[in-house]
Design a protein around this motif. Structure first.
Motif, PDB file in Angstrom:
ATOM      1  N   GLY A  18      -0.558   9.330   4.178  1.00 47.68           N
ATOM      2  CA  GLY A  18      -0.681  10.787   4.117  1.00 47.68           C
ATOM      3  C   GLY A  18       0.643  11.492   4.335  1.00 47.68           C
ATOM      4  N   LEU A  19       1.568  10.813   5.008  1.00 45.90           N
ATOM      5  CA  LEU A  19       2.857  11.449   5.334  1.00 45.90           C
ATOM      6  C   LEU A  19       3.991  11.042   4.387  1.00 45.90           C
ATOM      7  CD1 LEU A  19       2.735  10.992   9.213  1.00 45.90           C
ATOM      8  CD2 LEU A  19       2.664  13.164   7.984  1.00 45.90           C
ATOM      9  N   LEU A  20       3.686  10.193   3.425  1.00 42.81           N
ATOM     10  CA  LEU A  20       4.731   9.636   2.554  1.00 42.81           C
ATOM     11  C   LEU A  20       5.599  10.703   1.898  1.00 42.81           C
ATOM     12  CD1 LEU A  20       2.979   6.698   0.676  1.00 42.81           C
ATOM     13  CD2 LEU A  20       5.173   6.572   1.850  1.00 42.81           C
ATOM     14  N   SER A  21       4.964  11.772   1.473  1.00 40.82           N
ATOM     15  CA  SER A  21       5.701  12.791   0.709  1.00 40.82           C
ATOM     16  C   SER A  21       6.271  13.878   1.618  1.00 40.82           C
ATOM     17  CB  SER A  21       4.775  13.406  -0.334  1.00 40.82           C
ATOM     18  OG  SER A  21       3.647  13.974   0.320  1.00 40.82           O
ATOM     19  N   GLU A  22       6.276  13.600   2.923  1.00 38.61           N
ATOM     20  CA  GLU A  22       6.747  14.591   3.905  1.00 38.61           C
ATOM     21  C   GLU A  22       6.088  15.945   3.649  1.00 38.61           C
ATOM     22  OE1 GLU A  22      11.006  13.797   5.316  1.00 38.61           O
ATOM     23  OE2 GLU A  22      11.091  13.429   3.177  1.00 38.61           O
ATOM     24  N   THR A  26      10.779  10.496  -5.623  1.00 45.69           N
ATOM     25  CA  THR A  26      11.989  10.086  -6.344  1.00 45.69           C
ATOM     26  C   THR A  26      12.543   8.757  -5.814  1.00 45.69           C
ATOM     27  OG1 THR A  26      13.184  11.557  -4.865  1.00 45.69           O
ATOM     28  CG2 THR A  26      12.732  12.385  -7.078  1.00 45.69           C
ATOM     29  N   ASP A  27      12.372   8.518  -4.521  1.00 50.60           N
ATOM     30  CA  ASP A  27      12.862   7.250  -3.956  1.00 50.60           C
ATOM     31  C   ASP A  27      11.739   6.599  -3.143  1.00 50.60           C
ATOM     32  OD1 ASP A  27      14.207   5.125  -2.917  1.00 50.60           O
ATOM     33  OD2 ASP A  27      15.894   6.269  -2.101  1.00 50.60           O
ATOM     34  N   ASN A  49     -12.464   3.009  -0.085  1.00 47.30           N
ATOM     35  CA  ASN A  49     -12.304   4.430   0.270  1.00 47.30           C
ATOM     36  C   ASN A  49     -11.077   5.078  -0.375  1.00 47.30           C
ATOM     37  OD1 ASN A  49     -14.516   4.425   2.154  1.00 47.30           O
ATOM     38  ND2 ASN A  49     -13.194   3.222   3.473  1.00 47.30           N
ATOM     39  N   ALA A  50     -10.520   4.412  -1.379  1.00 51.76           N
ATOM     40  CA  ALA A  50      -9.287   4.930  -1.975  1.00 51.76           C
ATOM     41  C   ALA A  50      -9.560   5.968  -3.058  1.00 51.76           C
ATOM     42  CB  ALA A  50      -8.474   3.784  -2.571  1.00 51.76           C
ATOM     43  N   TYR A  51     -10.831   6.048  -3.493  1.00 55.49           N
ATOM     44  CA  TYR A  51     -11.146   6.934  -4.619  1.00 55.49           C
ATOM     45  C   TYR A  51     -10.738   8.384  -4.341  1.00 55.49           C
ATOM     46  CZ  TYR A  51     -13.761   9.513  -8.094  1.00 55.49           C
ATOM     47  OH  TYR A  51     -14.099  10.366  -9.100  1.00 55.49           O
ATOM     48  N   GLY A  52     -11.120   8.880  -3.139  1.00 52.81           N
ATOM     49  CA  GLY A  52     -10.814  10.271  -2.797  1.00 52.81           C
ATOM     50  C   GLY A  52      -9.323  10.541  -2.801  1.00 52.81           C
ATOM     51  N   ARG A  53      -8.562   9.560  -2.312  1.00 58.93           N
ATOM     52  CA  ARG A  53      -7.107   9.731  -2.263  1.00 58.93           C
ATOM     53  C   ARG A  53      -6.508   9.673  -3.675  1.00 58.93           C
ATOM     54  NH1 ARG A  53      -4.632   6.569   2.464  1.00 58.93           N
ATOM     55  NH2 ARG A  53      -4.334   8.557   3.524  1.00 58.93           N
ATOM     56  N   LEU A  54      -7.017   8.721  -4.489  1.00 60.73           N
ATOM     57  CA  LEU A  54      -6.491   8.574  -5.851  1.00 60.73           C
ATOM     58  C   LEU A  54      -6.765   9.797  -6.693  1.00 60.73           C
ATOM     59  CD1 LEU A  54      -7.444   4.927  -6.866  1.00 60.73           C
ATOM     60  CD2 LEU A  54      -5.167   5.832  -6.435  1.00 60.73           C
ATOM     61  N   ILE A  55      -7.972  10.337  -6.499  1.00 63.28           N
ATOM     62  CA  ILE A  55      -8.390  11.429  -7.365  1.00 63.28           C
ATOM     63  C   ILE A  55      -7.588  12.695  -7.061  1.00 63.28           C
ATOM     64  CG2 ILE A  55     -10.295  12.738  -6.285  1.00 63.28           C
ATOM     65  CD1 ILE A  55     -10.423  10.706  -9.526  1.00 63.28           C
ATOM     66  N   GLY A  56      -6.900  12.703  -5.895  1.00 58.86           N
ATOM     67  CA  GLY A  56      -5.975  13.795  -5.628  1.00 58.86           C
ATOM     68  C   GLY A  56      -4.642  13.602  -6.331  1.00 58.86           C
ATOM     69  N   LEU A  57      -4.414  12.402  -6.840  1.00 60.57           N
ATOM     70  CA  LEU A  57      -3.129  12.090  -7.463  1.00 60.57           C
ATOM     71  C   LEU A  57      -3.226  11.847  -8.963  1.00 60.57           C
ATOM     72  CD1 LEU A  57      -2.018   9.544  -4.727  1.00 60.57           C
ATOM     73  CD2 LEU A  57      -1.182  11.880  -4.988  1.00 60.57           C
ATOM     74  N   LEU A  58      -4.421  11.501  -9.439  1.00 60.41           N
ATOM     75  CA  LEU A  58      -4.613  11.184 -10.861  1.00 60.41           C
ATOM     76  C   LEU A  58      -5.800  11.965 -11.400  1.00 60.41           C
ATOM     77  CD1 LEU A  58      -4.650   7.305 -10.507  1.00 60.41           C
ATOM     78  CD2 LEU A  58      -2.815   8.568 -11.585  1.00 60.41           C
ATOM     79  N   ARG A  59      -5.830  12.120 -12.710  1.00 57.00           N
ATOM     80  CA  ARG A  59      -7.052  12.653 -13.318  1.00 57.00           C
ATOM     81  C   ARG A  59      -8.084  11.535 -13.358  1.00 57.00           C
ATOM     82  NH1 ARG A  59      -3.270  14.475 -17.183  1.00 57.00           N
ATOM     83  NH2 ARG A  59      -2.785  16.676 -16.948  1.00 57.00           N
ATOM     84  N   PRO A  60      -9.373  11.864 -13.259  1.00 61.70           N
ATOM     85  CA  PRO A  60     -10.403  10.820 -13.370  1.00 61.70           C
ATOM     86  C   PRO A  60     -10.286  10.037 -14.676  1.00 61.70           C
ATOM     87  CG  PRO A  60     -11.369  12.840 -12.573  1.00 61.70           C
ATOM     88  CD  PRO A  60      -9.955  13.172 -12.935  1.00 61.70           C
ATOM     89  N   ASN A  77       0.840  -1.206   0.000  1.00 58.16           N
ATOM     90  CA  ASN A  77       0.000   0.000   0.000  1.00 58.16           C
ATOM     91  C   ASN A  77       0.869   1.248   0.000  1.00 58.16           C
ATOM     92  OD1 ASN A  77      -3.104  -0.011   0.294  1.00 58.16           O
ATOM     93  ND2 ASN A  77      -2.474  -1.831   1.419  1.00 58.16           N
ATOM     94  N   LEU A  78       1.855   1.266   0.886  1.00 57.42           N
ATOM     95  CA  LEU A  78       2.732   2.441   0.969  1.00 57.42           C
ATOM     96  C   LEU A  78       3.498   2.651  -0.339  1.00 57.42           C
ATOM     97  CD1 LEU A  78       4.134   1.901   4.587  1.00 57.42           C
ATOM     98  CD2 LEU A  78       2.663   3.770   3.844  1.00 57.42           C
ATOM     99  N   ARG A  79       3.989   1.544  -0.889  1.00 58.31           N
ATOM    100  CA  ARG A  79       4.778   1.629  -2.126  1.00 58.31           C
ATOM    101  C   ARG A  79       3.932   2.172  -3.280  1.00 58.31           C
ATOM    102  NH1 ARG A  79       6.475  -3.487  -2.103  1.00 58.31           N
ATOM    103  NH2 ARG A  79       8.113  -3.014  -0.612  1.00 58.31           N
ATOM    104  N   LEU A  80       2.692   1.675  -3.374  1.00 59.78           N
ATOM    105  CA  LEU A  80       1.803   2.130  -4.449  1.00 59.78           C
ATOM    106  C   LEU A  80       1.599   3.647  -4.376  1.00 59.78           C
ATOM    107  CD1 LEU A  80      -0.363   1.697  -6.706  1.00 59.78           C
ATOM    108  CD2 LEU A  80      -2.022   1.407  -4.870  1.00 59.78           C
ATOM    109  N   PHE A  81       1.248   4.137  -3.187  1.00 58.38           N
ATOM    110  CA  PHE A  81       0.967   5.576  -3.097  1.00 58.38           C
ATOM    111  C   PHE A  81       2.238   6.407  -3.213  1.00 58.38           C
ATOM    112  CE2 PHE A  81      -3.051   3.917  -1.495  1.00 58.38           C
ATOM    113  CZ  PHE A  81      -3.930   4.691  -2.228  1.00 58.38           C
ATOM    114  N   ALA A  82       3.356   5.847  -2.773  1.00 53.17           N
ATOM    115  CA  ALA A  82       4.626   6.564  -2.954  1.00 53.17           C
ATOM    116  C   ALA A  82       4.911   6.753  -4.446  1.00 53.17           C
ATOM    117  CB  ALA A  82       5.756   5.787  -2.298  1.00 53.17           C
TER     118      ALA A  82
END
Lengths: 235, 451
Positions: free
Chosen positions: A158-162, A119-120, B287-298, A108-113
């Motif tokens: 939420g804190l991954l990107s500092e 960069t790392d 519940n990941a949609y809200g978080r994803l949509i902050g990182l990707l375009r729909p 999970n952490l890796r995906l969102f990172a």
């Protein structure tokens, strides 16, 4: 105003309408560096809407959000994505853990990172596993963790990107007293390190204990902004 | 988008039961629908009792003979006959369910036909006993028997009319006939008229026979004219209609190949619809949609789901087609067209899937919606245009046009067999549907994000 006094995040006359209903009405405030701020208010006051707009997950109908002098989100924008704007400035922790239950903590952490474009990513994952005390659980599937540990992973993402600003939507609502104490200790350390923390809560006592400043929302309007001590008299 | 795609594949890999069902269910359903739709109807079992002895199954018409047993063979080719020793046994077979129907031919049937032809007095009757427990099966066997009985009737009437026409020609022109084993010369009307006309001219003037013979000549003239006109018409009535059958496209798609095309498209539809809708809805359920949509375009999120569903379905469908091609001849040289047709079909179905996933709020609702949509659009698209009346046919055609099943089936069927001239039109249709559903999905996503 010097650079040190510049708010890390500013909400300027934020308004959000859902059809005829006004969920948020001209809300303005700023967050100072390292400040711990609580948003309180009853259900439907607009707390989650405000945090979603600040996180970039929802566009405002009017007003704008400024993050460290960078215009983050203007009114009328239909694309809620922060894509193209500086990433990592705002960390977002939704109320319900936003995690993939079939993936492990580390996955999970890796995906969102990676989605954050760090960069790392591996270094960020290792750092967050250590910071949140989840290093020994990194292979466990998130779906098999306790509610408290899921919330820790949720915050870790939420804190991954500092980020300079961390937004948390009712972070302690699903935790037992012991887990709550650990959570506030952890959040307090983040603030001391310079992260601006804004969280929502139903619990006025929690806000009084764990906030430098309190914002009170009622029917979408900001009705109070001041220290917990002032809140005793005015709210 | 790559990381999101890998994440989804990892989640699928860790859901073996779900993936197993997702593969097996549509594969089995697809194969069953395919072969059920394209297979010729199975031959119904019919208990037969014939009381007419062998050697007495020939009807004689004039000089012609009709062997009724020849038509029995035709009947047996369209049914599975169960020969019985008595009428009671035939009925018992129907009662026990061993046979769907019984055909009982009484011993005097041929004699009755012969008598009807010779004297006009006869009542040839065959008895049919139907099992009425299943109306569909009853209709099936009734049609099979009726068509064969009609063939016998048509053959006899045709032969009868041909014989009558030949007899009329003999009456008209004369000739040799066979009667009671003896060969006789028949004078014929034309010869009779010539003889009488000759007799009239040779009579002395004022002969009292002249008016009477004149009447005979006039009658002969009218009869000759009438019979000369009637004989060819009677012959043509014996063979009333000649059918000149033409296949519009030169050849027809082999039924087995068509069955594989149907199975492939059903599999493609289920996998893409369920995967695209389910995996998009999963983002909300987790519940990941809200978080994803902050990182990707729909649009990136939607594209990832379409690509995921199409790729998975393409691999599965090509694998299934390859396995089935071991049993049914498919043109492997057209593999590129297979991929093209299945790919475009997959994109259209996946696009419909993300629209469903965007409208639904969680995985269970999305899956249920996908099922509810997929089965009817498949069946509606497979209803033959001639099977329903005008207004309903138009409505079904419109529905089929608005969903990808029929276009995908046309494209895949053409790609498999190469019978139709081109797959361009169905592919274009699929592209339009892909874009249409993608726009719908994007609008639905925005609408729900705003809530």
């Amino acid at each position: 105003m010097g650079v040190a006094d510049t708010p890390t995040l500013s909400a300027v006359a934020l308004t959000r309408r859902f059809g005829e209903r006004v969920a948020l009405s001209e809300v303005s405030f700023g967050l100072a560096r390292g400040e711990l701020t609580a948003i309180i208010g009853p259900n439907g006051a607009g707390k989650t809407t405000l945090l979603s707009i600040l996180a970039g997950a929802l566009p405002p109908t009017d007003g704008e959000v400024r993050v460290a002098a960078v215009l983050e989100r203007r009114a009328g924008g239909r694309d809620p994505s922060r894509h193209g704007l500086p990433r990592g400035s705002v960390g977002w922790v939704p109320q319900e853990p936003a995690l993939y239950s079939k993936l492990s903590v580390a996955e999970n952490l890796r995906l969102f990172a990676r989605l954050e474009g760090l960069t790392d990513p591996e270094a960020a994952v290792t750092r967050m596993l250590e910071q949140t005390g989840l290093a020994d659980r990194h292979r466990d599937q998130v779906g098999k963790l306790s509610g408290g540990n899921q919330q820790r992973v949720n915050i870790a993402i939420g804190l991954l990107s500092e980020p300079t600003v961390l937004l948390l939507d009712e972070p302690s609502s699903s935790l037992d007293p012991r887990q709550r104490a650990r959570l506030w200790e952890f959040i307090g350390e983040l603030a001391q390190l310079g992260t601006s923390v804004l969280y929502s809560t139903h619990d006025v006592h929690e806000a009084q204990q764990h906030a430098d400043r309190v914002l009170a929302l009622e029917e979408g309007r900001l009705v109070f902004a001041g220290s917990p001590a002032e809140m005793d008299w005015e709210y | 988008m790559r990381w999101l795609l890998l994440k989804d594949l990892r989640i699928l890999r860790r859901s073996p039961l779900l993936v197993g069902m997702l593969v097996l269910y549509p594969a089995v359903i697809g194969a069953l629908i395919g072969f059920a739709v394209s297979n010729p109807t199975a031959k119904p079992k019919v208990a037969i009792y014939t009381g007419v002895p062998i050697g007495h199954r020939v009807v004689t018409l004039g000089g012609q003979k009709i062997d009724v047993s020849k038509y029995a063979q035709d009947l047996y080719s369209s049914i599975t006959p169960i020969m019985t020793s008595s009428p009671a046994q035939a009925v018992a077979d129907v009662r026990s369910g061993q046979a769907l129907a019984a055909l009982i031919i009484p011993s005097d049937t041929v004699k009755q036909i012969q008598s009807l032809i010779a004297t006009g007095d006869g009542n040839p009757t065959v008895r049919v006993v139907l099992n009425d427990r299943n109306p569909l099966e009853r209709d099936l066997v009734q049609q099979a028997l009726q068509s064969r009985v009609n063939a016998v009737q048509s053959a006899i009437s045709s032969q009868l009319l041909t014989t009558i026409a030949a007899d009329l020609r003999l009456v008209l022109t004369g000739g040799k006939i066979s009667f009671l084993g003896r060969s006789l010369d028949l004078l014929g009307l034309r010869n009779t008229r010539t003889i009488v006309q000759g007799a009239v001219t040779s009579l002395p003037a004022g002969s009292t026979l002249a008016p009477a013979l004149g009447q005979v000549v006039r009658f002969a003239n009218v009869a000759i004219d009438g019979l000369a006109l009637a004989a060819p018409e009677i012959t043509s009535v014996g063979t009333p209609l000649t059918i000149d059958q033409t296949e519009l496209s030169g050849k027809t798609t082999p039924t087995a190949s068509y069955a594989i095309a149907i199975a492939a498209v059903v599999l493609l539809m289920f996998v893409t619809l369920l995967l695209a809708s389910g995996m998009l809805a999963l983002e909300r359920s987790e519940n990941a949609y809200g978080r994803l949509i902050g990182l990707l375009r729909p649009s990136q999120l939607l594209t990832e789901k379409v690509v995921l569903a199409t790729l998975c379905a393409l691999v599965l469908t090509l694998t299934m087609s390859a396995i089935l091609s071991a049993f049914v001849a498919i043109d492997w040289s057209r593999f590129g067209l297979w991929v093209l047709a299945l790919g475009f079909g997959g994109l259209a179905f996946a696009s419909l899937g993300i629209a469903v996933g965007a409208l639904a709020r969680d995985v269970s609702v999305a899956s249920l919606l996908a099922f509810m949509i997929s089965l009817p659009i498949a069946f509606i698209a497979l209803v033959p245009a001639t099977a329903v009346s005008g207004g309903l046919a138009t409505a079904l055609n419109v529905i089929s046009f608005l969903f990808p099943f029929r276009a995908a089936l046309q494209a895949v069927s053409n790609a498999f067999t190469g019978i139709a001239p081109s797959i361009g039109l169905p592919l274009l249709h699929l592209v339009v549907l892909t874009l249409l559903f993608a726009v719908l999905a994007r609008a639905a996503l925005t609408r729900f994000a705003d809530r």
